[in-house]
Design an enzyme around this catalytic site. Structure first.
Site, mmCIF file in Angstrom:
data_model
loop_
_atom_site.group_PDB
_atom_site.id
_atom_site.type_symbol
_atom_site.label_atom_id
_atom_site.label_comp_id
_atom_site.label_asym_id
_atom_site.label_seq_id
_atom_site.Cartn_x
_atom_site.Cartn_y
_atom_site.Cartn_z
ATOM 1 N N SER A 177 8.588 -24.923 -85.143
ATOM 2 C CA SER A 177 9.022 -23.763 -85.911
ATOM 3 C C SER A 177 8.184 -23.674 -87.180
ATOM 4 C CB SER A 177 10.499 -23.889 -86.278
ATOM 5 O OG SER A 177 11.305 -23.992 -85.136
ATOM 6 N N ARG A 178 8.233 -22.531 -87.789
ATOM 7 C CA ARG A 178 7.632 -22.424 -89.117
ATOM 8 C C ARG A 178 8.610 -23.014 -90.135
ATOM 9 N NH1 ARG A 178 3.020 -19.618 -88.848
ATOM 10 N NH2 ARG A 178 2.727 -18.150 -87.127
ATOM 11 N N ILE A 237 11.343 -23.797 -92.787
ATOM 12 C CA ILE A 237 12.636 -23.201 -93.109
ATOM 13 C C ILE A 237 12.852 -23.292 -94.616
ATOM 14 C CG2 ILE A 237 15.123 -23.283 -92.711
ATOM 15 C CD1 ILE A 237 14.564 -24.615 -90.035
ATOM 16 N N THR A 238 12.932 -24.509 -95.139
ATOM 17 C CA THR A 238 13.121 -24.689 -96.580
ATOM 18 C C THR A 238 11.955 -25.444 -97.211
ATOM 19 O OG1 THR A 238 14.373 -26.723 -96.174
ATOM 20 C CG2 THR A 238 15.629 -24.689 -96.345
ATOM 21 N N THR A 289 4.683 -27.715 -89.385
ATOM 22 C CA THR A 289 3.515 -28.074 -88.579
ATOM 23 C C THR A 289 2.755 -26.834 -88.127
ATOM 24 O OG1 THR A 289 4.531 -30.130 -87.816
ATOM 25 C CG2 THR A 289 2.765 -29.232 -86.472
ATOM 26 N N ASP A 337 20.854 -26.037 -94.253
ATOM 27 C CA ASP A 337 20.298 -26.851 -93.174
ATOM 28 C C ASP A 337 21.230 -28.038 -92.951
ATOM 29 O OD1 ASP A 337 18.582 -27.647 -91.218
ATOM 30 O OD2 ASP A 337 17.040 -28.430 -92.545
ATOM 31 N N GLY A 368 12.181 -32.280 -95.231
ATOM 32 C CA GLY A 368 12.680 -32.634 -96.559
ATOM 33 C C GLY A 368 11.721 -33.468 -97.385
#
Length: 452
Positions: free
Chosen positions: A156-157, A159-160, A165, A218, A130
């Protein structure tokens, strides 16, 4: 017998398919795992039995542990359509109990692979996201490696966000690493910065993320289940969790932050994970770059101890690394921060990062910020009192991040700075004119900067 769930489309163009042939999308073809030309049968799919539980969830009922386990098992086996997945995600976003969150976490771990390490202490760090530019993991992990703590970081890749990373590390090195090679890297370097999707760690979570991403959902419960399940599956024993709090962050009040911390602590405790939660400043972006290439630039500037490296990114990374080093019983209480600072200042963390990049496979092509750029300027003189994190993230995504590695936003001034009328506040980078236009349109509606 191998099978996949797919939507059948009938075509009558021989240029696409001959009579009696069936074509699959690339992902479906890989999941089926059959050679081209293999014979297949098609039949109408039977709805998974667990779908009845989803309907109950839509009606606002709490589900049992066994019901959630059955749902997650079917999701991991790709038995749900995207419409059914979306229905589940939205229903869970509306209402989930603490027990359901714990059951969901356990189910996610149980259906996937689990990594094990021959070490009593396996540390990790995670941020709930965020905050644009908050790429501290790529500084923290080399510090852990330099100290000698085991830190196999799988991510993870995005999301929003404009970059995760894995997206940022991919600018420097390969992140799609097979499990046997990942194990070799960790054995040699004490760490890794890899994409977790290849290892099938909590695979149902990856399927749910593919639906949550376009819906921009999320929630706290889904976030807790996603993060804790991935960390437990990755073999972590100790976790430092960064929860940024700010007016435009994911968590916007201290009371919400405390509630989320308690939910994380409850689930982590029942999953056998030692957890340290840290509340951090989420009032503005961290560093200067927002987007994979720009964030990688900032990370390497900090690791190289460059004098103009973003001080806020450096300080936050050292602080989080200090909390992780405090897990080490060999370090006197409260001395983790000093040790982290020492490893960064001496160049040991940079050397560890360079070894990691080489071990994972250094990228031969040096990526640069998108060649198309546009400066967003101050409408009047004054002091910048606030920066809208959500707005800046949306502008960077409109520019093309994270899929376009060079797209993003380069922050030229931060909150607290004085600006003149017409002075550039940030620069949008893109590789396509469409991406640049979309980002500029959003920035022109609202720059995200507040000037007093």
């Amino acid at each position: 017998m191998r099978e996949i769930l797919a939507t059948l489309a009938v075509v009558d163009d021989p240029a696409m398919l001959e009579a009696g042939e069936l074509g699959l999308g690339e992902q479906a073809f890989q999941r089926l795992g059959l050679p081209e030309g293999a014979g297949v049968e098609i039949a109408q799919a039977r709805p998974p039995a667990s779908l009845e539980s989803v309907r109950r969830k839509i009606d606002g009922e709490a589900l049992s542990d066994s019901e959630l386990a059955a749902i997650i098992e079917d999701i991991a086996a790709y038995r749900y359509s995207h419409m059914e997945l979306a229905a589940l995600v939205v229903a869970c976003a509306g209402f989930m109990t603490t027990q359901e969150t714990l059951a969901l976490t356990r189910a996610m771990v149980d259906v996937g692979n689990r990594l094990t390490w021959d070490a009593p202490l396996v540390v990790d760090k995670h941020c709930i996201g965020g905050i644009p530019g908050n790429r501290t993991s790529m500084i923290v992990v080399p510090i852990m490696a330099a100290h000698g703590l085991l830190c196999p970081k799988t991510s993870s890749r995005a999301i929003t966000s404009p970059s995760g990373t894995a997206d940022t590390m991919e600018v420097l090195a390969h992140v799609d690493i097979a499990e046997d090679r990942l194990t070799e890297i960790v054995a040699a370097e004490k760490a890794v910065l890899a994409w977790g999707g290849r290892m099938r760690l909590s695979p149902a979570d990856d399927v749910l993320i593919s639906v949550e991403r376009p819906l921009r959902i999320d929630t706290a419960e889904q976030m807790v289940a996603s993060i804790i399940s991935k960390k437990v599956a990755a073999g972590s024993t100790h976790l430092v969790l960064d929860i940024p709090v700010g007016p435009t962050a994911k968590v916007r009040s201290q009371s919400d932050a405390v509630r989320l911390r308690k939910l994380f602590e409850y689930v982590a405790r029942h999953m056998g994970l030692e957890l340290k939660v840290v509340f951090t400043d989420g009032s503005q972006p961290v560093g200067r770059g927002v987007g994979p290439v720009l964030e990688a630039r900032d990370v390497m500037a900090v690791l190289n101890n460059e004098p103009d490296a973003p001080e806020d990114l450096r300080e936050r990374a050292v602080m989080l690394a200090g909390h992780m080093l405090d897990f080490d019983p060999a370090i006197p209480g409260g001395k983790g921060y000093a040790r982290a600072l020492e490893l960064l200042a001496s160049g040991a963390a940079l050397a560890a990062m360079e070894r990691l990049i080489d071990a994972q496979g250094r990228k031969s092509e040096r990526l640069a910020p998108g060649h198309l750029k546009h400066d967003i300027k101050a409408a009047r003189a004054g002091r910048i009192t606030a920066i809208d994190c959500e707005r800046i993230a949306r502008i960077a995504r409109q520019a093309g991040a994270p899929m376009d590695k060079g797209a993003g936003v380069d922050l030229l001034v931060k909150a607290g700075a004085e600006v003149r009328s017409g002075e550039a506040m940030y620069r949008i980078h893109a590789s396509t004119q469409t991406g640049l236009d979309f980002a500029c349109d959003l920035a022109n509606e609202d720059t995200g900067y507040r000037i007093a």
